[in-house]
Design a protein around this motif. Structure first.
Motif, mmCIF file in Angstrom:
data_model
loop_
_atom_site.group_PDB
_atom_site.id
_atom_site.type_symbol
_atom_site.label_atom_id
_atom_site.label_comp_id
_atom_site.label_asym_id
_atom_site.label_seq_id
_atom_site.Cartn_x
_atom_site.Cartn_y
_atom_site.Cartn_z
ATOM 1 N N LYS A 153 0.839 -1.195 0.000
ATOM 2 C CA LYS A 153 0.000 0.000 0.000
ATOM 3 C C LYS A 153 0.873 1.244 0.000
ATOM 4 N N THR A 154 0.348 2.278 -0.613
ATOM 5 C CA THR A 154 1.029 3.564 -0.699
ATOM 6 C C THR A 154 0.308 4.527 0.236
ATOM 7 N N GLY A 197 -6.449 4.653 -5.336
ATOM 8 C CA GLY A 197 -5.738 4.524 -6.601
ATOM 9 C C GLY A 197 -4.437 5.304 -6.591
ATOM 10 N N ILE A 198 -3.947 5.641 -5.393
ATOM 11 C CA ILE A 198 -2.711 6.427 -5.291
ATOM 12 C C ILE A 198 -1.502 5.523 -5.534
ATOM 13 N N ASN A 251 0.079 -0.033 -6.439
ATOM 14 C CA ASN A 251 -1.023 0.580 -7.165
ATOM 15 C C ASN A 251 -0.550 1.218 -8.465
ATOM 16 N N GLY A 252 -1.351 1.034 -9.498
ATOM 17 C CA GLY A 252 -1.000 1.518 -10.828
ATOM 18 C C GLY A 252 -1.564 2.877 -11.187
ATOM 19 N N GLN A 261 -3.259 -2.813 -10.455
ATOM 20 C CA GLN A 261 -2.024 -3.075 -9.723
ATOM 21 C C GLN A 261 -0.889 -3.352 -10.704
ATOM 22 N N ILE A 262 0.299 -2.886 -10.331
ATOM 23 C CA ILE A 262 1.517 -3.117 -11.112
ATOM 24 C C ILE A 262 2.318 -4.195 -10.400
#
Length: 157
Positions: A49-50, A102-103, A129-130, A136-137
């Motif tokens: 998570k970011t 979506g960050i 997160n992409g 997702q990346i």
């Protein structure tokens, strides 16, 4: 869903190998990262998570496994600060140009210092997160550290 975001463009420009993975984002999920892990069939330790935070009033990014909690004292110490706190969601959206949920740490509107939980480097791949909800990346964690010029330290409470 668009497969091209500022995050994917930033990684392409940096020459980083990655794959994209989509899932049905559930805005009502109590913990978005855990919902993503479940939807993708991945270990929550690999879904990072970011988190947008403030250390002594300055914005920073903390990246850690979705099943972990950030230790604010460790985050503050990582940036040689005294106090860390989570950034209000509206401020995070304004600063990053992404919606909460979506960050992505990649392709943000402004370069912000980044710290990544060091245990993520033990994973063969991670998901970050992409740049939009449900995207997702999948990438090598060391590539993420390199592109973000991130500190790798213990961040987990």
């Amino acid at each position: 869903m668009s497969q091209s975001t500022r995050a994917t463009k930033a990684l392409e420009a940096a020459g980083v190998a990655f794959t994209l993975h989509t899932y049905d984002y559930d805005a009502s999920a109590e913990r978005i990262g855990l919902q993503a892990a479940d939807a993708l069939g991945e270990d929550p330790a690999r879904i990072l998570k970011t988190l947008m935070a403030l250390v002594d009033g300055e914005p920073v990014i903390a990246i850690l496994p979705s099943d972990a909690q950030v230790a604010m004292k460790k985050l503050a110490a990582a940036f040689v600060g005294r106090k860390a706190k989570m950034m209000p969601p509206a401020d995070a959206e304004r600063l990053t140009g992404y919606k909460v949920g979506g960050i992505s740490p990649f392709g943000q509107m402004r370069k912000v210092p980044v710290a990544m939980e060091e245990t993520a480097l033990a994973e063969p791949h991670v998901f970050i997160n992409g740049g939009q909800r449900g995207l997702q990346i999948r990438m090598n964690p060391q590539d993420a550290v390199t592109v973000l010029d991130a500190l790798t330290i213990p961040l987990v409470a």
